[in-house]
Design a protein around this motif. Structure first.
Motif: not given
Lengths: 443, 801
Positions: B158-163, B175-184
């Motif tokens: 998932t992808l989101s933006a601060a603004a 911010t890209a999140q993998l399966n709902g959590a931060a990913t390395a």
């Protein structure tokens, strides 16, 4: 129909707008119902106010041996005895004649439908020349003060209301009527202004119907604008007054055009036309949801400081013709017994002529009452002795001291309308200063 | 519906259920037993076939399908599964069921599968959630069931933006999140507008001419098939305002302002105090504004810009101030209701510039109109003069005086109306000395005729005509009772009023005033402007006790007696408070406080230079008194002050308000129907009494005329004038101060300030607003006759307050 026009400073009540009265006649009010002999019929009194002070001395004139006394004091103003219109002898055996202009009035008198109340005027208490006790009314001989005293029946203070207005107040207290009790054809009159009610006026203007039509679509907006009090007290009162103007005018115009038209012809004079409009409203009384009304008319020109002989002859001729027509109209519509016409005027005029062939302000005067209910053909009150500087003269020029008060006169009319007992004394606070409350000229 | 119906529905795994429906229908549901669910592994059992010569044998290519990790919502590459018939007879595949997040086109394998034939299906995996997902592919055939299992892993990026949005040149952290959590895991970025740094900072383009959308894609570097997208709105830069030159401008004028700021080319509207202004974009950092100020604008105003569109928004506000004048617009408009015939734009400007005191001084200096000839003799001139700023105050004062010094013009001069000459006398004396006024009144043949003092031959043996003598005292100078300087009555020891004169004083006053005749002999009517002359032989020569304590000696000539009478009345202590109260009532308020009356009476007694009776000074003091000016500040307005406009004053105010024209003299015939025929009061008591009271005990002299019939006649006349149906009047709505309003608010502002000096009541505002709203297809211009008619018909407008 909107009641506010007649209710001063009341909470803002708006009844449904309708040309026809929505409320059945409610004047089975205890006061008027119980007090009047016939309790449900319509009754009205009609005031003809002679503005300026009619010269009573040349209106009702001794036609017996006292004529010479009259003529001696009158000088160049004396009317020839032979030209008087004769009245039948009084029960006391006196003979009087009327001014030559008053032929209709004399005829009504001789038929028993009219009378004269002699030498009445504003009095606080009974007063005799030189008396040091008691009080005389304020500002004797002043037009404004004497007129106000006649109309308010109060002689010791400026009043904001008149006795007809106070009668209307009494009615309003007992009757949620939406019709005015007092209607004037001559503008605002203190006489008709009450404490909680105000008089309605109808103008001779034929324009009023056109104005009502032109403003019909804007009327709701005008009413809305007057519906909310603002910050200025005077503006709020004006707003309350104005809010009823259109609906009141409509009601009065409707009444004046209701019913079969009256056939009796009225003179085209000012007073003739005022009495015509009043007669029409009485004819259209089914439009009103009150069955006691007081109509006010007024005619000017009676302040004859100069050239009195010609001016008064003309004035009284106009009055005679108008009163004659009004009486005939009431007989035509079978309302003669239920309508009583009466005169009031600022004051009498000095018996002695002044330098301009006129007369100046005086006090006690003679007053005309006409109608089917009048116990006429006779005189009421006490006719003064017309001696300059005599016992009946306040000064030296023939200013007759009244022997009957205006309050008693008014109370007699009010009683005929149905007011009695405590109510009568409330409307006429000075009445108890006199031994006789009412004068008996109405049956 | 009395008949019961039964509906048979077959469902699995359910016992029989009876539903009772409200209408009385019962539905009976019958189950039909359990089925064999396809949970078995591969079954290669064979049943006896239908053929007689051979046996079909079905096999699957595998029993487990393993899919690669796939983004949630995305679809994997296909995994094939093949069904083979290795038997000797044809088999029939009756159905194929695929469960879970898997799907395939089953038509390839349905139906008859001949001996030695096979079919292959491509199975796809579309995870609907993250995590390990399993399913099955079950074949129901003529030889029995065969099942393969399938499994795969759903991966959610998932992808989101601060603004939520960004503007031209702005950046925001993605911010890209993998399966709902931060990913390395490493992520690859792509966008079609602007740019993204490897660590996910998005920066919009530095030149965005129109709002757009950046489509941003992220994919896992390790698993490129795992992607996510974000649609980020990208707007134009918001303009900002930095400064204005000048920062102070004039009310009632249009001023060019230079405003600097940033991104001004994106500006689509600029308002000052909420009202849109015309502007020109000079550059991205400068605009030029035509700041149109209404005449009544004052104080500090906010300049605000805005950009329209989906990416629109407002700038911060700049402060602009309107230059203060000595008198505010609203105060001037209110003053003009008291001192003139209402507010017109020109009159307000004059008062604002000159100040009230300066304006009054100018009015005191302006010469009176010459009524003695030409147009002056026509009845309409009085009304036409109410529209001239030159005569305003003098005419207001003369109108007030005409109701104290009453002489019905039409009576005196016979067929000629003397009204204009009486007007001239009063206007000439309006700002002079009251003693001059009294003597002029006493000697005027118009008054002589009206109150019968002409030819009052009161020599010995003749009783004088008392008419003028009485009213000269009662109505014109001292009244009937003795007054304190604050206008309250003096009471004697018993609390009683003290009369100013007796009946015998009246007779002697009449004697003192006797002997006057018209200057021209032998004609019935006088020359209206030539004072009466004394005929000594008609003058009463005896001693006269004209007031308590005042006796004129015997043998005085008539002219001397007149001067003595005038001096006596002029110097009587009552005269100051008597006249002051009446003038205040006409100009400012029906109910002046005793202190107000006393302040004016003091000016009457001494104008500051030792002169008694200076009417100009009295008028100025009345208008500038704190009690008169208090209401200039709406917050301090006294609810008990003000006076109702008499009909003539109202008509003049209304005509001024709309800048109507008296086209001829027909106004003369119309003031009668509204209760105030000019120059023809019904009696010496004028049109109404200064002591007329409302039942609440407050004075409202003019309200005496406000009867139902007069009220309706007045409404009718104004409406007739406004709709241009009244001969003698003309209103050009196209050029009225109310025409071409840019909005309802603009229109209401004009009504508020011109007609209500900024104090329009809510009820009027609501009524006008509703009326406009109720007629959406009509322009305000086309509704002006109705709208202004309502605005001038309110009780508040008719009450000068």
């Amino acid at each position: 129909m909107n009641r506010r026009e007649f209710l001063k400073h009341s909470s803002r009540i708006t009844l449904g707008l309708s040309a026809a009265p929505l409320i059945p006649r409610l004047i089975s009010a205890p006061l008027l119902a119980q007090a009047s002999g016939s309790n449900s019929g319509y009754r009205a009194i009609v005031c003809v106010y002679l503005d300026g002070g009619n010269d009573g001395n040349n209106t009702v004139i001794p036609a017996d041996s006292f004529y010479s006394q009259y003529a001696a004091g009158r000088g160049e103003l004396a009317i020839d005895r032979t030209s008087l219109v004769g009245l039948q002898a009084t029960s006391g055996g006196r003979l009087f004649g009327l001014h030559p202009s008053l032929k209709n009035v004399a005829s009504l008198y001789n038929q028993g439908h009219a009378t004269w109340l002699c030498n009445a005027g504003p009095l606080t208490t009974p007063y005799k020349k030189g008396q040091t006790t008691g009080k005389v009314p304020l500002n004797l001989f002043s037009h404004s003060a004497q007129a106000a005293e006649w109309q308010s029946a109060l002689t010791q203070a400026d009043s904001t209301n008149g006795w007809a207005g106070r009668l209307a107040d009494l009615l309003a207290k007992q009757n949620l009527s939406s019709s005015p009790v007092v209607v004037s054809t001559s503008g605002w009159q203190l006489l008709g202004s009450g404490t909680t009610t105000d008089l309605a006026t109808i103008g001779a203007g034929k324009n009023a119907v056109a104005v009502l039509n032109a403003l019909q679509s804007l009327t709701p907006s005008l009413n809305q604008m007057d519906s909310t009090p603002g910050s200025n007290a005077l503006s709020n009162t004006i707003s309350e007054m104005q809010s009823g103007h259109l609906s009141t005018t409509k009601l009065l115009l409707d009444a004046a055009s209701t019913g079969s038209s009256i056939q009796t012809k009225f003179p085209s004079t000012d007073i003739g036309q005022q009495l015509r409009v009043i007669a029409q409203m009485i004819n259209g009384r089914s439009r009103f949801d009150v069955n006691r009304q007081i109509f006010l008319s007024s005619v000017s020109g009676y302040d004859t400081h100069t050239l009195q002989l010609s001016l008064q002859a003309s004035n009284l001729a106009d009055l005679d013709a108008a009163v004659g027509a009004f009486a005939a109209a009431m007989q035509e519509i079978n309302m003669f017994d239920q309508v009583t016409l009466f005169t009031m005027t600022d004051f009498a005029r000095a018996h002695q002529v002044n330098s301009g062939g006129g007369t100046d302000h005086a006090w006690g005067n003679h007053h005309l009452i006409v109608g089917g209910a009048v116990k006429g053909g006779d005189m009421y009150g006490t006719f003064p002795s017309l001696v300059l500087g005599g016992d009946d003269d306040f000064a030296t020029t023939g200013l007759w001291i009244p022997t009957t008060s205006g309050t008693q006169y008014a109370a007699t009319l009010a009683q005929w309308l149905g007011v009695q007992g405590k109510d009568l004394n409330n409307v006429f606070p000075e009445l108890s200063n006199f031994s006789k409350s009412t004068l008996g000229f109405l049956g | 519906m009395a008949e019961r119906q039964q509906i048979h529905i077959f469902r699995r795994h359910m016992g029989d259920v009876i539903l009772h429906l409200a209408i009385g229908v019962s539905i009976v549901l019958y189950g039909c037993g359990a089925s064999k669910s396809g949970t078995s592994a591969v079954s290669s059992t064979s049943n006896s076939g239908s053929g007689s010569s051979g046996v079909p044998l079905l096999t699957l290519s595998g029993t487990q399908l393993a899919f690669p990790d796939t983004s949630v919502g995305a679809t994997s590459v296909a995994q094939n599964i093949t069904l083979s018939n290795t038997g000797t007879a044809a088999a029939n595949v009756q159905s194929i069921n695929i469960s879970g997040s898997f799907r395939s086109d089953t038509s390839l394998c349905l139906g008859t599968l001949a001996a030695n034939a096979k079919c292959t299906m491509a199975v796809l995996f579309t995870p609907n959630q993250s995590g390990t997902l399993t399913g099955s592919i079950s074949f129901t055939t003529s030889t029995g069931s065969l099942t393969a299992t399938a499994s795969g892993k759903g991966i959610a990026l998932t992808l989101s933006a601060a603004a939520i949005t960004v503007r031209e040149g702005e950046s925001t952290q993605l911010t890209a999140q993998l399966n709902g959590a931060a990913t390395a895991q490493a992520v690859n970025w792509h966008t079609d507008s602007g740019s993204v740094t490897p660590d996910g900072v998005y920066t919009a383009s530095s030149n965005v001419p129109a709002s757009t959308t950046a489509h941003i894609t992220a994919s896992l570097a390790a698993t490129p098939s795992v992607t996510a997208t974000l649609n980020l709105p990208v707007g134009r830069a918001l303009p900002t305002l930095t400064s204005s030159m000048p920062t102070q401008i004039d009310a009632g004028a249009t001023t060019t302002l230079t405003i600097t700021g940033a991104h001004l080319s994106n500006l689509s509207q600029l308002t000052i105090n909420g009202l849109p202004q015309t502007f020109t974009i000079v550059s991205d950092t400068q605009i030029s504004v035509q700041a149109a100020m209404q005449a009544w604008d004052s104080g500090t105003m906010a300049i605000k810009g805005s950009m329209s569109g989906s990416d629109g928004g407002s700038t911060g506000a700049l402060q602009l101030s309107v230059k203060a004048l000595p008198v505010s617009y609203d105060a001037a408009a209110r003053f003009l209701q008291q001192a003139a015939y209402g507010a017109t734009p020109a009159a307000v400007q004059q008062v604002q510039q000159m100040g009230m005191s300066g304006w009054i001084d100018q009015q005191l200096r302006n010469p009176a109109y010459d009524y003695s000839s030409g147009m002056g003799l026509s009845y309409g001139q009085y009304y036409r003069n109410t529209q001239s700023l030159q005569y305003s105050l003098r005419q207001r004062v003369s109108s007030a005086l005409s109701q104290i010094y009453v002489a019905g013009g039409s009576i005196a001069c016979g067929p000629t109306d003397c009204g204009p000459f009486w007007e001239a006398l009063l206007e000439n004396d309006a700002f002079g000395n009251a003693r001059t006024l009294l003597k002029d009144v006493a000697l005027s043949p118009i008054m002589g005729a009206f109150l019968d003092n002409v030819n009052n031959a009161a020599y010995t043996g003749k009783v004088p005509n008392q008419n003028f003598a009485r009213e000269f005292m009662q109505l014109m100078t001292i009244g009937t009772v003795q007054l304190n300087q604050d206008g309250s009555p003096i009471l004697d020891a018993n609390g009683q009023l003290v009369p100013t004169y007796t009946q015998s004083n009246i007779v002697d006053m009449a004697n003192a005033l006797s002997g006057w005749k018209y200057a021209r002999t032998g004609e019935l009517y006088p020359q209206a402007q030539v004072p009466m002359v004394m005929a000594e032989s008609w003058h009463n020569q005896s001693a006269k006790n004209i007031l308590p304590g005042v006796t004129l000696p015997a043998g005085q000539k008539g002219e001397v007696d007149l001067d003595s009478v005038v001096d006596t009345l002029f110097n009587h202590p009552n005269y100051g408070p008597f006249l002051s109260r009446r003038l205040i009532q006409h100009l400012v308020t029906s109910n002046p406080s005793p202190a107000y009356i006393a302040r004016i009476a003091a000016v009457f007694a001494d104008d500051g230079n030792g002169t008694r009776g200076n009417l100009g000074a009295v008028v100025k003091a009345i208008l500038l008194d704190k009690e008169a000016r208090k209401g200039d500040n709406a917050a301090q307005a006294d609810p008990a002050t003000g006076h109702f406009m008499e009909p003539a004053l109202y008509l003049a105010n209304v005509m001024n308000a709309v800048q109507g024209i008296y086209t001829d003299d027909q106004v003369r015939d119309l003031d009668v129907i509204i209760g105030q025929p000019l120059y023809s009061p019904p009696s010496v008591f004028s049109y109404y009494s200064p002591d007329h009271m409302l039942s609440n005990g407050t004075y409202a002299p003019e309200a005496q005329l406000f009867t139902s019939s007069n009220g309706v006649a007045k409404l009718g006349l104004i409406y007739s004038i406004f709709t241009n149906k009244q001969p003698g009047f003309q209103v050009n709505w196209k050029t009225s101060p109310f025409s071409n309003a840019t909005s309802t608010d603009d229109f209401l502002a004009r009504v508020n300030h011109l007609l209500y000096h900024g104090q329009m009541p809510d009820s009027v505002r609501t009524t006008l607003t509703n009326y406009i709203a109720a007629n959406p297809t009509a322009s305000i211009n086309s509704m002006l006759p109705d709208l202004i008619f309502m605005a001038v018909s309110s009780a508040a407008y008719q009450t000068i307050q």
